[in-house]
Design a protein around this motif. Structure first.
Motif, PDB file in Angstrom:
ATOM      1  N   LEU A   1      18.010   8.846  28.033  1.00 40.84           N
ATOM      2  CA  LEU A   1      19.373   8.626  28.764  1.00 40.84           C
ATOM      3  C   LEU A   1      19.400   9.734  30.056  1.00 40.84           C
ATOM      4  N   ARG A   2      19.982   8.933  31.034  1.00 38.63           N
ATOM      5  CA  ARG A   2      20.307   9.737  32.319  1.00 38.63           C
ATOM      6  C   ARG A   2      21.854   9.575  32.339  1.00 38.63           C
ATOM      7  N   SER A   3      22.731  10.483  33.198  1.00 39.56           N
ATOM      8  CA  SER A   3      23.985  10.177  33.288  1.00 39.56           C
ATOM      9  C   SER A   3      24.250  10.097  34.960  1.00 39.56           C
ATOM     10  N   ILE A   4      25.215   8.982  35.092  1.00 43.54           N
ATOM     11  CA  ILE A   4      25.745   8.927  36.434  1.00 43.54           C
ATOM     12  C   ILE A   4      27.062   9.332  36.540  1.00 43.54           C
ATOM     13  N   LEU A   5      27.619  10.152  37.123  1.00 43.51           N
ATOM     14  CA  LEU A   5      28.876  10.691  36.916  1.00 43.51           C
ATOM     15  C   LEU A   5      29.773  10.716  38.306  1.00 43.51           C
ATOM     16  N   ARG A   6      31.133  10.712  37.929  1.00 42.38           N
ATOM     17  CA  ARG A   6      31.748  10.996  39.152  1.00 42.38           C
ATOM     18  C   ARG A   6      33.270  11.277  38.557  1.00 42.38           C
ATOM     19  N   TYR A   7      33.955  12.327  39.052  1.00 44.91           N
ATOM     20  CA  TYR A   7      34.930  12.889  38.491  1.00 44.91           C
ATOM     21  C   TYR A   7      35.771  13.578  39.655  1.00 44.91           C
ATOM     22  N   ASP A   8      35.866  12.943  40.600  1.00 48.32           N
ATOM     23  CA  ASP A   8      36.802  13.512  42.023  1.00 48.32           C
ATOM     24  C   ASP A   8      37.887  12.422  41.900  1.00 48.32           C
ATOM     25  N   GLY A   9      38.377  11.656  40.996  1.00 44.32           N
ATOM     26  CA  GLY A   9      39.853  11.021  40.917  1.00 44.32           C
ATOM     27  C   GLY A   9      39.671   9.657  41.364  1.00 44.32           C
ATOM     28  N   LEU A  10      38.555   9.290  41.884  1.00 45.27           N
ATOM     29  CA  LEU A  10      38.337   8.009  42.245  1.00 45.27           C
ATOM     30  C   LEU A  10      37.140   7.078  41.781  1.00 45.27           C
ATOM     31  N   SER A  11      37.146   5.640  41.726  1.00 45.44           N
ATOM     32  CA  SER A  11      36.528   4.942  41.068  1.00 45.44           C
ATOM     33  C   SER A  11      35.189   4.963  41.671  1.00 45.44           C
ATOM     34  N   PHE A  12      33.908   4.440  40.834  1.00 43.30           N
ATOM     35  CA  PHE A  12      32.613   4.289  41.570  1.00 43.30           C
ATOM     36  C   PHE A  12      32.598   3.083  42.452  1.00 43.30           C
ATOM     37  N   ARG A  13      31.827   3.228  43.271  1.00 46.31           N
ATOM     38  CA  ARG A  13      31.499   2.212  44.135  1.00 46.31           C
ATOM     39  C   ARG A  13      30.072   1.933  43.988  1.00 46.31           C
TER      40      ARG A  13
END
Length: 597
Positions: free
Chosen positions: A573-585
């Motif tokens: 397992l590897r995580s790709i995370l985004r938590y700046d309030g915006l959706s992934f692109r």
């Protein structure tokens, strides 16, 4: 450059003059509109969306607004494509800016051939391919109110993109006719002001041409509307809630739809009242739901635990946003999962379903009602801000597959055959037959205390062991009724991707782009998150060398639950995370995968 003010003439339906060079033809276009709250950025996005739909294009919109009525930066992005889309395009083709802040924010999003149109009334733009028009001044002088600058901006964009003038006017008529003749006339005049201003700039008209598509049978909708309609057709008849971003539209849609079906919608004084109202209505026999977001969910937690202990069927739509506390009410995140999986004190059964599209919001809301009724337990629909509020094209909601499952509900005839009625009877599958209070011949008792089969408060040790096994057994016996996951991509690829909710759009796009680079992937979209679907995860992870878990939170909450459920796959397992309030692109997903190959 800034165009000179031009005289407003009657609405023109003449075709846009052909440029000296053929227009660039686009099958996938992205437009960003930015300004201050109240400038009408969302209106421009809506008008473009209506036009693109007339062309048969797939549409996806997003918005970046502050939690206030007016003021502060706000922007909206709209993407239109000949192919199905569920995410914003990585680069912006056109930036429409109403102030300098919008230019500064949007310029970093522009693609290499991007064009900027801006309101030069109080702004200047030091960027390539920028064209200024004093929209506020023009409409303020000729229409009487600068607020109509957004419609003028739509007119200028229609010239740049070679829109048909008749269809362009039809969009305005469809949008503003219901507001009365005066509002319609002013918007039509503002439209022509914008068109004439853009036509006066040599070489700007028909610079780009948007291709037509074949999505004419699609509808424009949002996830919150799908939830509301699913509740209605699934037999939901009582809703109580309290306004909170980004969940409020669920209640607003139901206020419009539900009364026609003898349903009741109540705006409660707070979330504590809302959760207890639906518990009472459900105990009386109604199919019920509430909707909320993180702060409201925290207040509802004790009530949800009560429903779990008393085995009362309720549905909660959690429209997740940035937390903790008030967080960022209008921004996107997927950080409620850990709370929901460990909801409240003590242990009780609950099911967490995760739709990924408006159509799935519709379908899984019906499923949630059925599961709650059959298994007499709380069911949570876990959504996120992008899924709840971003407008997208969707197949029409199909009623053919809709069916209602009420569980083991006892009729009067059933009761006549029984020597005694036990509302919490021990059964082989953990589901107890139920008769609503008021049913002739039935004596009902309900409590949040531990209880015996009749509902009497009990501290008996053996009864406690049996009741815990009965309630928690539902987490096993209900599994065949829970929504199954979906699989996309190459079935034998050695690179796996896992994601739920609105991450589906950028993941699917990333898969296609990776494929062009010779990197083949397979994608698993779980639609049940709790109980964690180990029976689906285990074979999926067995078939890959590495699996990237894509989620919008800081700690990788779903990846953590996967590790707890199938620990023997931990190293993959590897995580790709985004938590700046915006959706992934899609590039957010492509980059770490290509780096790991």
């Amino acid at each position: 450059m800034t165009t000179p003010a031009s005289r407003t003439e009657a609405i023109s339906t003449e075709p846009i003059p052909s440029p000296g060079t053929p227009p660039k033809r686009l099958a996938d276009i992205s437009v960003m509109i930015g300004g201050q709250g109240g400038d009408g950025t969302l209106t421009v996005s809506d008008l473009l969306g209506r036009y693109f739909r007339k062309l048969g294009l797939y549409v996806y919109t997003s918005r970046n607004v502050l939690s206030r009525i007016r003021g502060g930066h706000a922007d909206a992005s709209i993407r239109a494509s000949c192919q199905p889309i569920l995410s914003i395009k990585p680069d912006v083709d056109i930036l429409m800016a109403f102030d300098e802040q919008a230019i500064e924010i949007g310029r970093s999003e522009l693609g290499p051939e991007g064009i900027v149109l801006y309101d030069s009334t109080g702004s200047a733009a030091d960027v390539p391919q920028a064209y200024g028009f004093p929209f506020a001044t023009l409409v303020g002088g000729q229409v009487g109110q600068p607020i109509y600058k957004n419609t003028a901006a739509y007119g200028a964009l229609s010239v740049l993109l070679g829109f048909d003038p008749v269809m362009t006017r039809q969009v305005i008529e469809e949008r503003f006719t219901r507001r009365g003749e005066e509002a319609l006339a002013k918007n039509l005049k503002a439209l022509e002001i914008g068109r004439q201003a853009a036509l006066s700039v040599p070489g700007l008209a028909d610079r780009w041409h948007v291709e037509s598509g074949e999505a004419h049978d699609q509808i424009l909708t949002i996830g919150n509307q799908g939830v509301a309609l699913g509740f209605v057709v699934g037999g939901g008849r009582f809703f109580a809630g309290y306004p909170i971003t980004p969940a409020t539209e669920v209640m607003e849609y139901l206020q419009r739809y539900l009364p026609a079906f003898q349903g009741v919608v109540r705006q409660a004084e707070d979330e504590l009242a809302a959760i207890n109202m639906i518990i009472g209505a459900a105990y009386a026999g109604a199919r019920v739901m509430t909707s909320t977001s993180g702060p409201g969910l925290s207040l509802m937690t004790e009530g949800i635990g009560h429903a779990g202990a008393a085995e009362i069927p309720i549905v909660i739509a959690d429209c997740a946003r940035v937390g903790p506390s008030t967080g960022q009410p209008t921004r996107h995140e997927q950080s409620d999962l850990a709370h929901l999986a460990n909801l409240g004190h003590g242990e009780f059964p609950r099911f967490i379903l995760a739709p990924a599209t408006p159509l799935e919001c519709f379908q899984l809301t019906v499923d949630a009602l059925n599961i709650a009724d059959k298994w007499r337990a709380p069911v949570i629909l876990l959504l996120d801000q992008a899924l709840c509020q971003n407008t997208t094209t969707s197949p029409p909601y199909d009623l053919d597959g809709i069916h209602m499952v009420r569980g083991k509900r006892l009729s009067g005839a059933d009761l006549e055959k029984m020597t005694e009625y036990k509302g919490y009877a021990f059964t082989a599958d953990s589901g107890s037959p139920i008769a609503p209070p008021g049913t002739p011949g039935v004596w009902s008792q309900v409590t949040g205390n531990e209880h015996d089969e009749w509902g009497h408060v009990s501290v008996n040790r053996e009864n406690r062991l049996k009741m815990m096994a009965k309630r928690m057994g539902k987490m096993v016996t209900a599994v065949p009724d829970l929504p199954a996951g979906k699989y996309f991509g190459e079935p034998h690829a050695r690179i796996g991707i896992i994601g739920y909710g609105s991450t589906i759009g950028p993941i699917l796009e990333a898969q296609e782009r990776l494929k062009t680079r010779g990197i083949r992937t397979r994608f698993y979209q779980p639609r049940t998150l709790w109980p964690v679907p180990g029976h689906e995860l285990d074979p999926f992870l067995h078939g890959v060398d590495v699996a990237y878990v894509v989620e919008n939170n800081y700690t990788g909450q779903f990846a953590r639950l996967i590790r707890e459920t199938v620990p023997w796959h931990h190293a993959k397992l590897r995580s790709i995370l985004r938590y700046d309030g915006l959706s992934f692109r899609s590039p957010d997903i492509i980059r770490p995968i290509t780096e790991g190959v």
